[in-house]
Design a protein around this motif. Structure first.
Motif, PDB file in Angstrom:
ATOM      1  N   UNK A   1     -88.866 -73.535 -17.385  1.00  0.00           N
ATOM      2  CA  UNK A   1     -88.191 -72.207 -16.976  1.00  0.00           C
ATOM      3  C   UNK A   1     -87.155 -71.891 -18.122  1.00  0.00           C
ATOM      4  N   UNK A   2     -87.535 -70.711 -18.492  1.00  0.00           N
ATOM      5  CA  UNK A   2     -86.706 -70.416 -19.654  1.00  0.00           C
ATOM      6  C   UNK A   2     -85.447 -69.926 -19.254  1.00  0.00           C
ATOM      7  N   UNK A   3     -84.370 -70.141 -20.249  1.00  0.00           N
ATOM      8  CA  UNK A   3     -82.996 -69.894 -19.801  1.00  0.00           C
ATOM      9  C   UNK A   3     -82.742 -68.683 -20.907  1.00  0.00           C
ATOM     10  N   UNK A   4     -82.055 -67.788 -20.442  1.00  0.00           N
ATOM     11  CA  UNK A   4     -81.695 -66.875 -21.399  1.00  0.00           C
ATOM     12  C   UNK A   4     -80.230 -67.203 -21.986  1.00  0.00           C
ATOM     13  N   UNK A   5     -79.613 -66.143 -22.776  1.00  0.00           N
ATOM     14  CA  UNK A   5     -78.079 -66.348 -23.319  1.00  0.00           C
ATOM     15  C   UNK A   5     -76.866 -66.765 -22.158  1.00  0.00           C
TER      16      UNK A   5
ATOM     17  N   UNK B   1     -81.158 -64.011 -31.654  1.00  0.00           N
ATOM     18  CA  UNK B   1     -82.292 -65.231 -31.276  1.00  0.00           C
ATOM     19  C   UNK B   1     -82.731 -64.988 -30.096  1.00  0.00           C
ATOM     20  N   UNK B   2     -83.949 -65.616 -29.964  1.00  0.00           N
ATOM     21  CA  UNK B   2     -84.770 -65.484 -28.850  1.00  0.00           C
ATOM     22  C   UNK B   2     -84.473 -66.701 -27.651  1.00  0.00           C
ATOM     23  N   UNK B   3     -84.769 -66.489 -26.630  1.00  0.00           N
ATOM     24  CA  UNK B   3     -84.600 -67.392 -25.490  1.00  0.00           C
ATOM     25  C   UNK B   3     -85.390 -68.669 -25.844  1.00  0.00           C
ATOM     26  N   UNK B   4     -86.331 -68.667 -26.523  1.00  0.00           N
ATOM     27  CA  UNK B   4     -87.009 -69.969 -27.025  1.00  0.00           C
ATOM     28  C   UNK B   4     -85.932 -70.530 -27.873  1.00  0.00           C
ATOM     29  N   UNK B   5     -85.487 -69.826 -28.891  1.00  0.00           N
ATOM     30  CA  UNK B   5     -84.603 -70.330 -30.051  1.00  0.00           C
ATOM     31  C   UNK B   5     -83.541 -71.014 -29.550  1.00  0.00           C
ATOM     32  N   UNK B   6     -83.008 -70.548 -28.227  1.00  0.00           N
ATOM     33  CA  UNK B   6     -81.680 -71.148 -27.732  1.00  0.00           C
ATOM     34  C   UNK B   6     -82.248 -72.315 -26.979  1.00  0.00           C
TER      35      UNK B   6
END
Length: 195
Positions: A6-10, A88-93
């Motif tokens: 599950x990708x989380x956003x900022x 920054x992308x979600x994957x960067x975070x």
């Protein structure tokens, strides 16, 4: 092997960051207040451990967590970071969180160990050190290090004294012999080779 991630956003990371900061700040404040008391059970070692945990919290808050908060805010506002880097992308975070969370977890573990010691009236714990933490290992002195340390045993000092005396006598005798040999050869001969 596939797993769903599950990708989380900022926004999600900011909420998680707020929770984690709240927990470690509360622990640091609690132990900081404890340091202000005159509890005589708090030995210098215990005070040192408490200060180390509080110090790690402060470093995290002013360093990695502040940096991560800036990245999350840039992700949410879709703007460049304060350092001028792209959004920054979600994957960067996700990647940054994977690096940062173990630091938060390490501080939480330190506080839970302090909590356990506090519950036992600050008695030392059985497994108080982590063998993988080079800053928290007990000092083991092996035979090589023992040889380098000065000996406190008087018997060894007294047994080596006659040997030192014998050596001093030998040096004095050799000096006398060398001085006598020099005095006997007062006549100096100079040899000059043919031209």
């Amino acid at each position: 092997m596939s797993r769903s991630v599950m990708t989380r956003n900022g926004q999600a990371f900011l909420a998680r960051l707020d929770e984690e900061e709240k927990v470690i700040k509360a622990k640091a404040d609690t132990y900081n207040k404890l340091l202000q008391t005159d509890d005589n059970r708090l030995t210098d070692d215990i005070r040192s451990d408490i200060n180390a945990a509080i110090g790690e919290v402060n470093l995290l808050l002013k360093g990695k967590l502040k940096q991560f908060r800036g990245l999350c805010q840039a992700n949410v506002s879709k703007s460049t970071t304060p350092a001028g880097e792209p959004t920054p992308l979600d994957s960067d975070l996700e990647g940054f969180w994977d690096i940062t969370y173990p630091l938060i977890d390490k501080v939480k573990v330190k506080f839970s160990k302090l909590d356990a010691r506090k519950a036992k009236q600050w008695a030392p714990m059985e497994d108080e050190y982590d063998p993988n933490d080079v800053n928290n290992r007990p000092r083991i002195i092996d035979d090589r290090l023992k040889q380098l340390q000065p000996h406190q045993n008087k018997s060894k000092v007294s047994s080596s004294k006659p040997a030192n005396d014998d050596l001093k006598k030998l040096i004095q005798e050799r000096r006398k012999a060398a001085a006598n040999a020099a005095n006997q050869n007062d006549d100096v001969e100079i040899f000059v080779g043919p031209k």
